[in-house]
Design an enzyme around this catalytic site. Sequence first.
Site, PDB file in Angstrom:
ATOM      1  N   LYS A  80       0.858  -1.202   0.000  1.00 55.34           N
ATOM      2  CA  LYS A  80       0.000   0.000   0.000  1.00 55.34           C
ATOM      3  C   LYS A  80       0.884   1.239   0.000  1.00 55.34           C
ATOM      4  O   LYS A  80       1.872   1.316   0.740  1.00 55.34           O
ATOM      5  CB  LYS A  80      -0.909  -0.031   1.242  1.00 55.34           C
ATOM      6  CG  LYS A  80      -1.996   1.045   1.241  1.00 55.34           C
ATOM      7  CD  LYS A  80      -2.928   0.867   2.448  1.00 55.34           C
ATOM      8  CE  LYS A  80      -4.039   1.905   2.466  1.00 55.34           C
ATOM      9  NZ  LYS A  80      -4.946   1.750   3.626  1.00 55.34           N
ATOM     10  N   SER A 155      -9.808   1.843   2.511  1.00 60.16           N
ATOM     11  CA  SER A 155      -8.970   2.630   1.635  1.00 60.16           C
ATOM     12  C   SER A 155      -7.978   1.779   0.839  1.00 60.16           C
ATOM     13  O   SER A 155      -7.406   2.234  -0.136  1.00 60.16           O
ATOM     14  CB  SER A 155      -8.210   3.670   2.458  1.00 60.16           C
ATOM     15  OG  SER A 155      -7.360   3.023   3.399  1.00 60.16           O
ATOM     16  N   SER A 179      -9.984  -0.410   6.825  1.00 57.97           N
ATOM     17  CA  SER A 179      -9.399  -0.393   5.477  1.00 57.97           C
ATOM     18  C   SER A 179      -8.591  -1.619   5.069  1.00 57.97           C
ATOM     19  O   SER A 179      -8.159  -1.706   3.922  1.00 57.97           O
ATOM     20  CB  SER A 179      -8.528   0.840   5.304  1.00 57.97           C
ATOM     21  OG  SER A 179      -9.341   1.957   5.145  1.00 57.97           O
TER      22      SER A 179
HETATM   23  N1  GLN Z   1     -13.398   4.101   5.775  1.00 50.31           N
HETATM   24  C1  GLN Z   1     -12.866   4.616   7.012  1.00 50.31           C
HETATM   25  C2  GLN Z   1     -12.528   6.069   6.825  1.00 50.31           C
HETATM   26  O1  GLN Z   1     -12.839   6.594   5.813  1.00 50.31           O
HETATM   27  C3  GLN Z   1     -11.668   3.814   7.432  1.00 50.31           C
HETATM   28  C4  GLN Z   1     -10.456   4.141   6.664  1.00 50.31           C
HETATM   29  C5  GLN Z   1      -9.265   3.357   7.118  1.00 50.31           C
HETATM   30  O2  GLN Z   1      -9.367   2.353   7.804  1.00 50.31           O
HETATM   31  N2  GLN Z   1      -8.111   3.849   6.733  1.00 50.31           N
HETATM   32  O3  GLN Z   1     -11.976   6.698   7.657  1.00 50.31           O
END
Ligand code: GLN
Length: 497
Positions: A80, A155, A179
């Site tokens: 990532k 994400s 995410s």
């Molecule tokens: N979808 C969540 C957010 O938008 C979690 C994102 C994440 O875990 N990085 O914050």
Amino acid sequence: MTDLTRMTAAETAATIAAGEASATEVAQAHLDRIGAVDEKVHAFLHVDTEGALRAARAVDDRRARGEELGPLAGVPLALKDIFTTEGVPTTVGSKILEGWIPSYDATLTRRLKDAGVVILGKTNMDEFAMGSSTENSAYGPTGNPWDLTRIPGGSGGGSSAALASFQAPLAIGTDTGGSIRQPASVTGTVGVKPTYGGVSRYGMVAFSSSLDQGGPCARTVLDAALLHEAIAGHDPLDSTSIDAPVPPVVEAARNGDVRGMRIGVVKEFAGEGYQAGVMTRFNEAVELLRELGADVVEVSCPSFSYALAAYYLIAPSECSSNLARFDAMRYGMRVGDDGTHSAEEVTALTRAAGFGAEVKRRVMLGTYALSSGYYDAYYGSAQKVRTLITRDFERVFGGVDVLVSPTTPTTAFPIGERADDPMAMYLADLCTIPTNLAGNAAMSLPCGLAPEDGLPVGLQIIAPAMADDRLYRVGAAVEAAFTARWGHPILEEAPTL
Ligand code: GLN
């Protein structure tokens, strides 16, 4: 020869160790696969062909010298784009870091290299890991290999899509509110959020420091465990890193068994908003756990209903502070540096041009929530809810070994469907967020395809802090039983790209 891109990480390492294929051949097969399909999928932001082949050659050389190879030596991985990589671009999915080449490796990157893992490149993600669909990337969306018009989760959608399209057998994600697990759920792959502090955050670009956690993504439970073991453990460079032995995750993954285990079904994770087919598959998984010998009971965690609200105060508050470092002076983009603007104006112009809409929304929300006069009402209250959620976990873990729930309320939604509706987007993390707030560990693994749309459904397993091994013990048992029932791993059902 069998297709090298179809093997698990464990099989790949064994194949290389036995000399049936070289690490260079394995790397090349994956680079060819990326060349063939990633134009459609867009899992990668940057492919490091040269670096990957160099790392693979180093493994081949070590083998030729008769050196002992580690359990993941020569196995390709998709990283990532939130972890720094020396000499390789790191953008965090943002324009503000376009062109930035870090001068150092994150601890996680370093550990992967030390393990002989071959890093193929950096994967697409929502900007600064804010999102549930990868549509917030400044570099365009990623497609879900099951249906390219749908989201691969977020994400970390680039990492999950790379796995599901056989561009890499291993990937790395980060999980602040889901995410790692939500992308795993919607792509039919496995993702684990380790206990907070279990994997170093040094060199991982910060979003919400008290929630962020890097972790393993793979196509099988054992592969995830092997990767977990390679990246976990104490790091003096991260002050929140846990100084204790890594839970025995690989041993647990090799000994899947739920006989005699007490498993709690979280009552609150059901009802309105949950897709019927998701609940069908989840209920079947619960039945399977019973058949396998677990003692399944229903538990209630009333504070979980407030988790989303608390998260969307805490995460933006921390991000508003963390992202202050992007001031046009230190890294990446700089706008307005033409001698006519003050330093403050250059900072403002750069942030206006460099950050996307969701990042700006969160910085504003967080700045407001932390401002004097509002701090107690918003941030302070959210922290109290966080304590209540932690207490709910502590109470139920007094009676059960792990909890289970669907990972996400729905299967992969179409690209664009929730893009203009932040609330609908935030709901994708309803079941994953409590674990981040409490700091314990959780896994998502496939539990079948929803009957109405034929898309993957994820089963979430949640364990107490530092009991990450329980995720693997339960996960391996479920995976073996489901694979036997389906006659093959779930990804064989995915359409070929
Ligand atoms: N979808 C969540 C957010 O938008 C979690 C994102 C994440 O875990 N990085 O914050």
